[in-house]
Scaffold this motif. Structure first.
Motif, mmCIF file in Angstrom:
data_model
loop_
_atom_site.group_PDB
_atom_site.id
_atom_site.type_symbol
_atom_site.label_atom_id
_atom_site.label_comp_id
_atom_site.label_asym_id
_atom_site.label_seq_id
_atom_site.Cartn_x
_atom_site.Cartn_y
_atom_site.Cartn_z
ATOM 1 N N SER A 1 0.821 -1.204 0.000
ATOM 2 C CA SER A 1 0.000 0.000 0.000
ATOM 3 C C SER A 1 0.859 1.259 0.000
ATOM 4 C CB SER A 1 -0.932 0.009 1.212
ATOM 5 O OG SER A 1 -1.850 -1.074 1.154
ATOM 6 N N VAL A 2 1.980 1.216 0.740
ATOM 7 C CA VAL A 2 2.908 2.353 0.753
ATOM 8 C C VAL A 2 3.494 2.550 -0.644
ATOM 9 C CG1 VAL A 2 5.077 3.227 1.711
ATOM 10 C CG2 VAL A 2 3.448 2.022 3.191
ATOM 11 N N LEU A 3 3.880 1.451 -1.262
ATOM 12 C CA LEU A 3 4.469 1.510 -2.598
ATOM 13 C C LEU A 3 3.462 2.033 -3.617
ATOM 14 C CD1 LEU A 3 6.775 -1.177 -4.125
ATOM 15 C CD2 LEU A 3 4.822 -0.370 -5.432
ATOM 16 N N TRP A 4 2.226 1.538 -3.562
ATOM 17 C CA TRP A 4 1.210 1.957 -4.529
ATOM 18 C C TRP A 4 0.830 3.424 -4.342
ATOM 19 C CZ3 TRP A 4 -1.667 -3.163 -3.339
ATOM 20 C CH2 TRP A 4 -1.121 -4.192 -4.131
ATOM 21 N N ARG A 5 0.771 3.890 -3.102
ATOM 22 C CA ARG A 5 0.435 5.292 -2.869
ATOM 23 C C ARG A 5 1.515 6.205 -3.443
ATOM 24 N NH1 ARG A 5 -0.330 7.338 3.228
ATOM 25 N NH2 ARG A 5 1.886 6.804 3.231
ATOM 26 N N TYR A 6 2.768 5.806 -3.287
ATOM 27 C CA TYR A 6 3.869 6.581 -3.858
ATOM 28 C C TYR A 6 3.769 6.600 -5.385
ATOM 29 C CZ TYR A 6 8.690 8.274 -4.354
ATOM 30 O OH TYR A 6 9.806 9.017 -4.644
ATOM 31 N N GLY A 7 3.403 5.450 -5.968
ATOM 32 C CA GLY A 7 3.245 5.378 -7.413
ATOM 33 C C GLY A 7 2.123 6.270 -7.913
ATOM 34 N N LEU A 8 1.023 6.330 -7.175
ATOM 35 C CA LEU A 8 -0.097 7.193 -7.559
ATOM 36 C C LEU A 8 0.327 8.658 -7.543
ATOM 37 C CD1 LEU A 8 -3.097 7.646 -8.222
ATOM 38 C CD2 LEU A 8 -3.551 7.632 -5.757
ATOM 39 N N GLN A 9 1.094 9.044 -6.531
ATOM 40 C CA GLN A 9 1.587 10.412 -6.472
ATOM 41 C C GLN A 9 2.498 10.709 -7.662
ATOM 42 O OE1 GLN A 9 3.479 10.538 -2.648
ATOM 43 N NE2 GLN A 9 1.561 10.789 -1.519
ATOM 44 N N PHE A 10 3.325 9.759 -8.024
ATOM 45 C CA PHE A 10 4.218 9.931 -9.176
ATOM 46 C C PHE A 10 3.426 10.149 -10.461
ATOM 47 C CE2 PHE A 10 6.383 7.713 -12.732
ATOM 48 C CZ PHE A 10 7.482 8.550 -12.889
ATOM 49 N N LEU A 11 2.352 9.397 -10.631
ATOM 50 C CA LEU A 11 1.572 9.474 -11.860
ATOM 51 C C LEU A 11 0.729 10.733 -11.958
ATOM 52 C CD1 LEU A 11 0.367 5.759 -12.094
ATOM 53 C CD2 LEU A 11 2.106 6.866 -13.508
ATOM 54 N N THR A 12 0.428 11.355 -10.832
ATOM 55 C CA THR A 12 -0.524 12.468 -10.845
ATOM 56 C C THR A 12 0.082 13.834 -10.528
ATOM 57 O OG1 THR A 12 -1.104 11.983 -8.529
ATOM 58 C CG2 THR A 12 -2.455 10.961 -10.239
ATOM 59 N N ARG A 13 1.274 13.894 -9.970
ATOM 60 C CA ARG A 13 1.830 15.183 -9.544
ATOM 61 C C ARG A 13 2.511 15.955 -10.672
ATOM 62 N NH1 ARG A 13 2.122 15.364 -3.859
ATOM 63 N NH2 ARG A 13 0.234 14.284 -3.173
ATOM 64 N N TYR A 14 2.979 15.269 -11.692
ATOM 65 C CA TYR A 14 3.641 15.955 -12.790
ATOM 66 C C TYR A 14 2.606 16.557 -13.747
ATOM 67 C CZ TYR A 14 8.287 14.120 -11.681
ATOM 68 O OH TYR A 14 9.486 13.844 -11.069
ATOM 69 N N PRO A 15 3.000 17.554 -14.541
ATOM 70 C CA PRO A 15 2.090 18.084 -15.565
ATOM 71 C C PRO A 15 1.572 16.983 -16.480
ATOM 72 C CG PRO A 15 4.001 19.517 -15.330
ATOM 73 C CD PRO A 15 4.261 18.305 -14.478
ATOM 74 N N LYS A 16 0.397 17.160 -17.011
ATOM 75 C CA LYS A 16 -0.322 16.116 -17.741
ATOM 76 C C LYS A 16 0.481 15.512 -18.874
ATOM 77 C CE LYS A 16 -4.706 15.286 -20.134
ATOM 78 N NZ LYS A 16 -6.004 15.893 -20.550
#
Length: 230
Positions: free
Chosen positions: A83-98
């Motif tokens: 869950s920690v790993l997946w949450r970090y991955g979600l942040q990676f996918l969504t924090r950068y410009p589209k």
């Protein structure tokens, strides 16, 4: 900066990994794996002398292994490693410009190698992760590949001796999801992928596929590396 120490016989920089090529072409990269002691590049290998990707979770998991907050080897506080790993991955996918190009490689090893039934405990959280990245719109512009590096091959020797056990050991899970827009723009590539789903493929073919997608220049389909792309 965490110090990456040399500890085995084979040097990672000699392997044909996609990280460096992607970064040189302007991609943001992430590599995350929850097992610090037996992951892809540190089990019988040196590991990395330098951080291989822009975002790298190994220092966190190395530190967490020694933390008093680790519970039963699979949780950090009230969260599973996965869950920690997946949450970090979600942040990676969504924090950068589209329009930022991103490559995200994550591997879960938590509890699976020795326990045939453990993986089902991750079903609900993994489904939640997939829904989260889909709701964030990340799957509208990403190719998602979910796969196992191998089938179940340790523990439960009686099951592995059965016909079903032999099949599962030799046929790891593999799934590809592509955005509808990409499928419509590249019908030949999508048709080839669906056809190859019925044939025998290997992780060498997956590696060639990643290389192929990296060099993809729409709308022209370039020749795949070594003609092995799935």
């Amino acid at each position: 900066m965490y110090e990456f120490k040399q500890s085995a016989q084979i040097s990672i920089p000699k392997l044909a990994l996609p990280f460096q090529d992607l970064q040189q072409d302007g991609w943001q990269t992430l590599y995350a794996e929850d097992l610090s002691y037996g992951n892809c590049f540190n089990y019988r290998l040196n590991g990395f002398l330098r951080q291989p990707t822009h975002h790298y979770m190994r220092p966190f998991f190395l530190h967490s292994d020694k933390s008093p907050n680790v519970i039963t080897g699979h949780c950090y506080w009230d969260k599973r490693w996965s869950s920690v790993l997946w949450r970090y991955g979600l942040q990676f996918l969504t924090r950068y410009p589209k329009n930022t190009r991103k490559f995200h490689f994550a591997k879960i090893g938590e509890g699976q190698h020795e326990d045939l039934n453990y993986l089902k405990q991750l079903d609900e959280s993994f489904l939640g992760h997939l829904k989260a990245i889909n709701n964030a719109g990340a799957l509208n512009r990403s190719i998602l590949i979910v796969f196992g590096d191998h089938g179940f091959r340790t523990g439960s020797p009686k099951f592995r001796a059965t016909q079903q056990g032999k099949l599962e050991e030799r046929l790891p899970f593999f799934s590809v999801s592509a955005p509808e827009g990409w499928r419509q723009a590249h019908p030949k590539a999508w048709a080839n992928l669906r056809a190859n789903a019925e044939g025998l493929t290997s992780h060498f073919d997956l590696h060639a596929t990643v290389r192929h997608l990296h060099k993809w220049r729409a709308p022209i389909d370039i020749a795949p590396p070594l003609n092995r792309s799935i």
